[in-house]
Design a protein around this motif. Structure first.
Motif, short mmCIF file in Angstrom:
data_model
loop_
_atom_site.label_atom_id
_atom_site.label_comp_id
_atom_site.label_asym_id
_atom_site.label_seq_id
_atom_site.Cartn_x
_atom_site.Cartn_y
_atom_site.Cartn_z
N ARG A 1 -12.93 20.70 57.31
CA ARG A 1 -13.75 21.10 58.45
C ARG A 1 -13.33 22.50 58.90
O ARG A 1 -12.17 22.71 59.22
N ALA A 2 -14.29 23.41 58.90
CA ALA A 2 -14.09 24.74 59.48
C ALA A 2 -15.36 25.01 60.26
O ALA A 2 -16.40 25.33 59.68
N GLU A 3 -15.30 24.85 61.60
CA GLU A 3 -16.56 24.76 62.33
C GLU A 3 -16.54 25.45 63.69
O GLU A 3 -15.49 25.61 64.33
N TYR A 4 -17.73 25.83 64.09
CA TYR A 4 -18.04 26.36 65.43
C TYR A 4 -18.57 25.19 66.25
O TYR A 4 -19.42 24.43 65.78
N ARG A 5 -18.09 25.04 67.49
CA ARG A 5 -18.42 23.88 68.30
C ARG A 5 -19.12 24.33 69.59
O ARG A 5 -18.53 25.06 70.39
N VAL A 6 -20.34 23.88 69.76
CA VAL A 6 -21.11 24.16 70.97
C VAL A 6 -20.96 22.96 71.89
O VAL A 6 -21.25 21.82 71.52
#
Length: 260
Positions: free
Chosen positions: A62-67
């Protein structure tokens, strides 16, 4: 051609099919021909050339941007190993934070891993926390594939302060098409005692449930979108409220999964 005499020929019995021979003989049957010492050397050479290979593997799970409500954030969860079929050196790291603020949580693990079953490894080593009141932990855990293709990673941690905690992660890849994969994921963290300086309460600390849909451009590279819900529970929920934090957070995520 004159075929009239063919009717006078006596009936011939049908040929019986030969009995099928066994596809395998006695184990190590070649020892009787070539000798046990010769064959032992051959078997060791075969294992060295085809079974005892040292491999390096790295995956960004997991390599993610979180809104999310409030400030958007980020998360990384990577792991890898170097070794052979039985013994490996594993390394893992994960962490998260909000943009414009210090990293909330970050850790790295170094583990010795030994295969104990066809799809399971026993792991032991150390974990180092990199943020907050830093701690060093002894780690014992298992990682592998359980029936019905669930990937499981479970570990217990004993810190240099005497705190005992545990983490269980499970995920499942449901292939919808050749390229689309739906992945449900769950994570639960537990503690044997209150750790007020970390905002962790005894019992179930937090629970995370997520669902991600990824598109495999190639197997080694797959962007995804998804949603994840986090809950602080028990005393951890009280610690979060006291600190002015929301004990229930919904994250809408965009990220990428990769390996090599």
């Amino acid at each position: 051609m004159d075929h009239s005499r063919m009717d006078d020929q006596p009936d011939q019995p049908a040929a019986e099919a030969p009995e099928a021979e066994s596809p395998s003989g006695p184990l190590k049957a070649a020892d009787a021909i070539w000798g046990a010492e010769e064959m032992l050397a051959s078997r060791e050479a075969l294992y060295d050339e085809h079974g005892d290979m040292m491999l390096f593997w790295f995956q960004g799970d997991r390599a993610e941007y979180r809104v999310r409500a409030g400030e958007d954030g980020y998360l990384w969860d990577v792991q890898g190993y170097y070794g052979g079929d039985i013994n490996k050196f594993w390394f893992k790291s994960e962490g998260e934070g909000s943009f414009g603020e210090p990293i909330e949580d970050a850790e790295i693990q170094a583990l010795y891993s030994r295969a104990i079953a066809p799809f399971f490894d026993l792991q032991a080593g150390v974990r180092q926390d990199l943020t907050g009141p830093t701690r060093t932990h002894a780690v014992v855990g298992i990682q592998g594939l359980v029936p019905y293709m669930f990937e499981v990673d479970a570990a217990a941690f004993l810190s240099d302060k005497g705190d005992l905690t545990a983490r269980i992660e499970a995920e499942y890849d449901q292939r919808l098409t050749q390229s689309l994969v739906l992945q449900p994921r769950a994570e639960i963290n537990l503690a044997a005692q209150d750790i007020p300086e970390l905002g962790v309460g005894a019992g179930i600390d937090n629970l995370e449930l997520g669902l991600r849909l990824r598109y495999e451009i190639v197997p080694e590279f797959a962007p995804y979108i998804g949603i994840e819900q986090e809950w602080k529970l028990g005393d951890s929920r009280d610690f979060a409220r006291t600190a002015g934090e929301d004990p229930s957070v919904t994250n809408y995520v965009v990220g990428v999964r990769f390996w090599f």
